[in-house]
Design a protein around this motif. Structure first.
Motif, short mmCIF file in Angstrom:
data_model
loop_
_atom_site.label_atom_id
_atom_site.label_comp_id
_atom_site.label_asym_id
_atom_site.label_seq_id
_atom_site.Cartn_x
_atom_site.Cartn_y
_atom_site.Cartn_z
N LYS A 63 1.10 -1.20 0.48
CA LYS A 63 -0.13 0.06 0.39
C LYS A 63 1.00 1.45 -0.10
CE LYS A 63 -4.28 1.78 1.92
NZ LYS A 63 -5.19 1.59 2.77
N ASN A 64 0.72 2.08 -1.49
CA ASN A 64 2.05 3.33 -1.15
C ASN A 64 3.08 2.54 -0.90
OD1 ASN A 64 -1.07 4.76 -1.29
ND2 ASN A 64 -0.97 4.85 1.37
N GLU A 124 2.36 -4.07 4.18
CA GLU A 124 1.77 -3.49 5.49
C GLU A 124 1.33 -5.01 5.77
OE1 GLU A 124 -2.18 -1.57 5.90
OE2 GLU A 124 -0.14 0.33 4.94
N PRO A 137 -7.74 -6.86 0.65
CA PRO A 137 -6.41 -6.02 -0.39
C PRO A 137 -7.27 -4.58 -1.26
CG PRO A 137 -5.48 -7.26 1.12
CD PRO A 137 -5.78 -7.69 0.54
N ALA A 165 -4.97 -1.51 -1.99
CA ALA A 165 -3.91 -1.91 -1.39
C ALA A 165 -3.86 -3.26 -2.68
CB ALA A 165 -3.67 -2.24 -0.52
N THR A 166 -3.04 -3.80 -2.52
CA THR A 166 -2.42 -5.24 -3.46
C THR A 166 -2.36 -6.08 -2.51
OG1 THR A 166 -1.91 -3.36 -5.27
CG2 THR A 166 -0.80 -5.87 -5.08
#
Length: 200
Positions: free
Chosen positions: A134-135, A139, A149, A154-155
């Motif tokens: 994420k970003n 995480e 996610p 998120a991925t």
């Protein structure tokens, strides 16, 4: 494009004794198949028919469409889940770039292991523990039911199913032992690294 149940990438006995043939037969052949069947029913003739599974996951969450979140979401989660495990997997031998990211973003492997297990144990009821990007950073996350996610910006690069059907035959109610066995003996780190490279 109809959802299809993928074949397991290994034999039903491959993950024993950490995940039994009986668990894989029930989990893959019955539970995953049910998500595929129901997901296809829900998608037929809908505005989402023909979209990629990732797009459907995000749209379903944005629309608060519980049926698609829990069936198409679970199909996506399980398509990867089978590949996130392999015979002789697990342990702390993580491929280079991913190992560096775990050290810099998560405080090292041991802290990642503890935090991932805590996320899985702390997910009340059914859901998943995740390692996601994420970003631009790794995480540890957890989600309820069929969420993943993708639905939270998120991925996912690693996920562990903590629905009871994933572990109850082998571990009864000892979810922490199952999560420990997943990390220490089952993770296919090469597949995790491949997804991490693609997400970075």
């Amino acid at each position: 494009m109809a959802l299809e149940l993928p074949a397991l990438p290994y034999d039903y006995d491959a993950l024993a004794p950490y995940m039994s043939r009986e668990t894989l037969e029930f989990h893959h052949d019955k539970h995953h198949q049910a998500y595929v069947t129901k997901g296809n029913e829900l998608l037929e003739g809908s505005a989402h028919a023909g979209k990629s599974i990732e797009e459907i996951c995000k749209a379903a969450f944005a629309e608060n469409n519980a049926g698609l979140i829990n069936n198409v979401g679970q199909h996506y989660n399980h398509m990867h889940f089978w590949n996130w495990m392999k015979k002789g997997g697990g342990g702390s031998k993580v491929p280079g770039a991913l190992e560096k990211a775990i050290a810099s973003d998560l405080g090292g492997f041991d802290k990642f292991r503890a935090d991932f297990i805590a996320a899985g144990v702390g997910q009340f009821g059914s859901g998943w523990a995740w390692l996601a990007v994420k970003n631009g950073k790794l995480e540890v996350m957890k989600t309820p039911n069929g969420e993943n996610p993708l639905m939270h910006g998120a991925t996912p690069v690693l996920g562990c199913d903590v629905w009871e059907h994933s572990y109850y035959i082998d571990y009864r109610n000892a979810r922490p032992k199952y999560l420990e066995a997943f990390i220490d003996n089952m993770i296919n780190w090469d597949y995790v690294a491949e997804l991490y490279e693609a997400a970075s």
